[in-house]
Design an enzyme around this catalytic site. Structure first.
Site, short mmCIF file in Angstrom:
data_model
loop_
_atom_site.label_atom_id
_atom_site.label_comp_id
_atom_site.label_asym_id
_atom_site.label_seq_id
_atom_site.Cartn_x
_atom_site.Cartn_y
_atom_site.Cartn_z
N HIS A 1 39.27 36.87 41.56
CA HIS A 1 40.17 36.58 40.46
C HIS A 1 41.47 35.97 40.97
O HIS A 1 41.94 36.30 42.05
CB HIS A 1 40.49 37.87 39.69
CG HIS A 1 39.28 38.54 39.14
ND1 HIS A 1 39.19 39.90 38.96
CD2 HIS A 1 38.09 38.03 38.70
CE1 HIS A 1 38.01 40.20 38.44
NE2 HIS A 1 37.31 39.08 38.28
N TYR B 1 46.69 48.83 41.49
CA TYR B 1 47.45 47.69 41.99
C TYR B 1 48.60 47.34 41.07
O TYR B 1 48.52 47.45 39.85
CB TYR B 1 46.57 46.48 42.28
CG TYR B 1 45.44 46.16 41.36
CD1 TYR B 1 45.49 45.08 40.50
CD2 TYR B 1 44.27 46.93 41.36
CE1 TYR B 1 44.43 44.76 39.67
CE2 TYR B 1 43.20 46.63 40.55
CZ TYR B 1 43.29 45.53 39.70
OH TYR B 1 42.24 45.23 38.87
#
Length: 206
Positions: free
Chosen positions: A60, A130
């Site tokens: 991604h 994250y």
């Protein structure tokens, strides 16, 4: 923190304190981050994913500007975390680096704007968290197929990768380049240079 071979990517191995009660470590320090990378990490979104063994998420990335920088760690279980250089014109374009993130060494990986990110869960119920410099915006989110033979990422041989429908339909690196979907190294470096002068106050605190 130490830089990886791909410019704009870093790995942090924290000091872990252990006693009879358990363990403690600082998984992010804004002052140390600024000192070593020369910039601040703005926090706009924090993500958490739980994955079964063999789950493969990515590759991604987000269009630059503004892109989406990420600071990633695994708080339970273990994953093979991979950074991919998708920036055309970069000396390391098309290369990747892998770091094992787990709940023992507590390493974290930072990848700056324009770099691709993927990981495979090595254990059941692997929990990854994250910090993201920008919020999710579907119109500027893109992906590259994680099994692209041109990239030849060395995923574990003993696991059958399980992909989402979206990731399985993602273009190869070559296809994304032909479609004009890849960021350039020049624009990514220039954008990060501008951030150094504008994000001094809006950063994650320890």
């Amino acid at each position: 923190m130490r830089p990886l071979g791909i410019e704009g990517a870093w790995v942090d191995t924290p000091q872990v304190f252990t006693d009879q009660r358990g363990r403690f470590h600082e998984w992010f320090r804004a002052d140390r981050f600024r000192e070593l990378t020369g910039q601040s990490l703005r926090l706009e979104q924090a993500n958490c994913s739980r994955s079964g063994r063999g789950t493969l998420r990515g590759i991604h990335y987000a269009a630059v500007p503004p892109g989406q920088a990420k600071y990633v760690t695994c708080v339970s279980g273990a994953v093979l975390d991979v950074v991919v250089d998708l920036r055309t014109g970069s000396p390391t374009f098309g290369t990747w680096e892998a770091v094992r993130l787990d709940d023992r060494e507590h390493r974290a990986v930072y990848l700056s704007e324009g770099l691709g990110h993927a990981f495979m869960a090595l254990e059941e119920d692997s929990l990854v968290v994250y910090l993201c410099s920008e919020g999710y915006a579907p119109q500027r989110e893109f992906g590259i197929h994680p099994l692209d033979p041109q990239l030849a990422i060395a995923w574990p041989d003993d696991l059958i990768p399980e992909l989402s429908d979206k990731d399985a339909a993602a273009p190869t690196l070559e296809e994304a380049g032909l479609l004009g979907l890849l960021p350039t190294h020049e624009e990514c470096v220039a954008y990060r240079r501008r951030l150094r002068g504008t994000r001094g106050e809006a950063c994650v605190s320890s």
